[in-house]
Structures are given as C-alpha cells and as structure tokens.
Design a protein around this motif. Structure first.
Motif, PDB file in Angstrom:
ATOM      1  N   ASP A 117       0.825  -1.217   0.000  1.00  0.00           N
ATOM      2  CA  ASP A 117       0.000   0.000   0.000  1.00  0.00           C
ATOM      3  C   ASP A 117       0.857   1.265   0.000  1.00  0.00           C
ATOM      4  N   PHE A 118       2.170   1.118   0.132  1.00  0.00           N
ATOM      5  CA  PHE A 118       3.048   2.286   0.251  1.00  0.00           C
ATOM      6  C   PHE A 118       3.996   2.359  -0.945  1.00  0.00           C
ATOM      7  N   LEU A 119       4.158   3.548  -1.453  1.00  0.00           N
ATOM      8  CA  LEU A 119       5.036   3.761  -2.608  1.00  0.00           C
ATOM      9  C   LEU A 119       6.449   4.094  -2.151  1.00  0.00           C
ATOM     10  N   VAL A 120       7.423   3.626  -2.868  1.00  0.00           N
ATOM     11  CA  VAL A 120       8.833   3.911  -2.542  1.00  0.00           C
ATOM     12  C   VAL A 120       9.113   5.402  -2.713  1.00  0.00           C
ATOM     13  N   GLY A 121       9.807   5.967  -1.731  1.00  0.00           N
ATOM     14  CA  GLY A 121      10.192   7.373  -1.806  1.00  0.00           C
ATOM     15  C   GLY A 121       9.101   8.337  -1.357  1.00  0.00           C
ATOM     16  N   ARG A 122       8.002   7.810  -0.859  1.00  0.00           N
ATOM     17  CA  ARG A 122       6.875   8.689  -0.517  1.00  0.00           C
ATOM     18  C   ARG A 122       6.644   8.743   1.000  1.00  0.00           C
ATOM     19  N   VAL A 123       6.298   9.929   1.482  1.00  0.00           N
ATOM     20  CA  VAL A 123       5.903  10.107   2.887  1.00  0.00           C
ATOM     21  C   VAL A 123       4.388   9.932   2.957  1.00  0.00           C
ATOM     22  N   ASP A 124       3.959   8.873   3.651  1.00  0.00           N
ATOM     23  CA  ASP A 124       2.522   8.594   3.745  1.00  0.00           C
ATOM     24  C   ASP A 124       1.927   9.338   4.947  1.00  0.00           C
ATOM     25  N   GLU A 125       0.908  10.172   4.676  1.00  0.00           N
ATOM     26  CA  GLU A 125       0.327  11.002   5.740  1.00  0.00           C
ATOM     27  C   GLU A 125      -1.056  10.519   6.184  1.00  0.00           C
ATOM     28  N   ARG A 126      -1.418   9.299   5.825  1.00  0.00           N
ATOM     29  CA  ARG A 126      -2.753   8.802   6.183  1.00  0.00           C
ATOM     30  C   ARG A 126      -2.954   8.702   7.698  1.00  0.00           C
ATOM     31  N   TYR A 127      -1.886   8.519   8.435  1.00  0.00           N
ATOM     32  CA  TYR A 127      -2.027   8.301   9.886  1.00  0.00           C
ATOM     33  C   TYR A 127      -1.501   9.482  10.699  1.00  0.00           C
ATOM     34  N   LYS A 128      -1.328  10.607  10.021  1.00  0.00           N
ATOM     35  CA  LYS A 128      -0.799  11.781  10.734  1.00  0.00           C
ATOM     36  C   LYS A 128      -1.828  12.342  11.726  1.00  0.00           C
ATOM     37  N   ASN A 129      -3.026  12.601  11.255  1.00  0.00           N
ATOM     38  CA  ASN A 129      -4.011  13.266  12.111  1.00  0.00           C
ATOM     39  C   ASN A 129      -4.478  12.377  13.259  1.00  0.00           C
TER      40      ASN A 129
END
Ligand code: FES
Length: 212
Positions: A103-115
């Motif tokens: 579900d995660f792309l290489v080189g990307r910061v995933d912000e789905r769980y930030k809030n």
C-alpha cells in the motif's frame, strides 16, 4: 291683701294652640321623645381556627421536608452515578495496523495516519520507518513539504529531512521513530509506546526499521 296689692308675679303662660279657641292638649299628650336605641347585643366573633392553621402549617413543613429530602437524595444518586462513570479521556490506541507493505510507494511520505495517530510512514528502497509528527523543539506539528522534501515546523521554523534529521531552526534533535514490525496477518504494525532516538544510536535497532 287686695289684688292690686299683690306683688308682680310672672304671668302664667298658657300653651298656644294653632286654632284660636281650641283647648290646648294636656302636656301629657305631647309626643314623647324617642327612646334611645337599645345597644345591640355584642355578636361574639367566631373563634380563630387555631387547630386548622396548625395542621396546614404542619403539612406545609412536611412538604418542604419531603422536597429537601428528595433533592438531597437525587444529588447523592447523581454523585454515585458520576462515580460509576468517571471522566475518561478516550485516546487512540498506541498500537495500530497501517495496512500492507504494497500500500506504500517507494520514496513517498505517507500522511494517512498523521491526524489520527501522529505518525508519518516513509518507504525507501530498503524498507519502512515510522516517524513522530511532534517537533522536538516545543512540540508543534510540522508539515511535510514534498517540493522541498522536508518537514517544516510552522511555530519557529525548524526543518527536518525526510528521514527525520533536523537541519534548520531551533529543534535540538531529530524526530523520533516508533517501533515498526510486520504483524501475523502481513500488515505493518506500528507501536507508539516504543520510541527510538537517533542521538542515542537507537535507529540501528531492528524494530525501528522494517526491511522490505
Ligand atoms: Fe517546532 Fe519550535 S516547536 S520549531
């Protein structure tokens, strides 16, 4: 003594009548003055209903007492209920599943769980790490700026690289990382109760990084 020698005596007045020649009525026949009205007998006032007033006031005081008792009992019950259900601050769990690695792309910061959880999940060519979104200066929440490839804190301007290392502003140390593992069902598991600090050499801990 002759009539002429009689001393002057007051002449006896005869009662006058309205009709000449009519014999005046004797005095006894004159209308008698009205007799003074006999005093009315005092009417006895009814005795005050002492007993009735006393009974009413007793009932009033009884009602007041019952109201006070009911209010006191209600307050006690409410306090007991509050005791049974104390104020509880519901916070998100410290451990959560973040989905599957694909579900995660290489080189990307995933912000789905930030809030919700205060976590950035970053994937690079080697694996995954979970970064805390709390600035290490005074605790503000930085923003990920993809164009500049950095986390920028809006409070005092601290900047952090994608891996969390601080490079500008007053932040004294890098962002913290959380424990990241693979759960039995194959999902990425994040545990915020375990942190890893760069300045203490803890980023080399195997649980601070999940190999792809
Ligand atoms: Fe982030 Fe001050 S709280 S720079």
């Amino acid at each position: 003594m002759t009539e002429e020698n009689k001393p002057n005596q007051p002449e006896e007045k005869k009662p006058e009548t309205g009709v000449p020649g009519e014999t005046p009525k004797p005095v006894s026949e004159a209308p008698k003055p009205a007799a003074p009205a006999a005093p009315k007998p005092a009417v006895a006032k009814p005795a005050a209903p002492v007993k009735e007033i006393t009974r009413r006031s007793f009932i009033s005081w009884l009602a007041v007492g019952w109201i006070a008792f009911a209010a006191g009992t209600g307050g006690a019950v409410m306090s007991f209920v509050r005791y049974l259900f104390p104020n509880v601050l519901f916070e998100p769990p410290t451990s959560f599943k973040a989905g599957y690695p694909d579900d995660f792309l290489v080189g990307r910061v995933d912000e789905r769980y930030k809030n919700k959880f205060g976590v950035w999940i970053v994937r690079n060519t080697e694996g995954f790490y979970a970064l805390s979104t709390v600035c290490t200066h005074l605790g503000c929440i930085p923003n990920w700026q993809p164009a500049e490839k950095k986390y920028k804190c809006p409070c005092h301007g601290s900047g952090f690289y994608k891996d969390g290392i601080n490079f500008e502003g007053p932040a004294p140390r890098p962002l913290e990382r959380f424990k990241i593992t693979l759960a039995d069902d194959g999902q990425i598991q994040i545990d915020k109760s375990q942190t890893y600090l760069f300045e203490k050499g803890q980023w080399s801990d195997p649980d601070s990084f999940l190999k792809a």
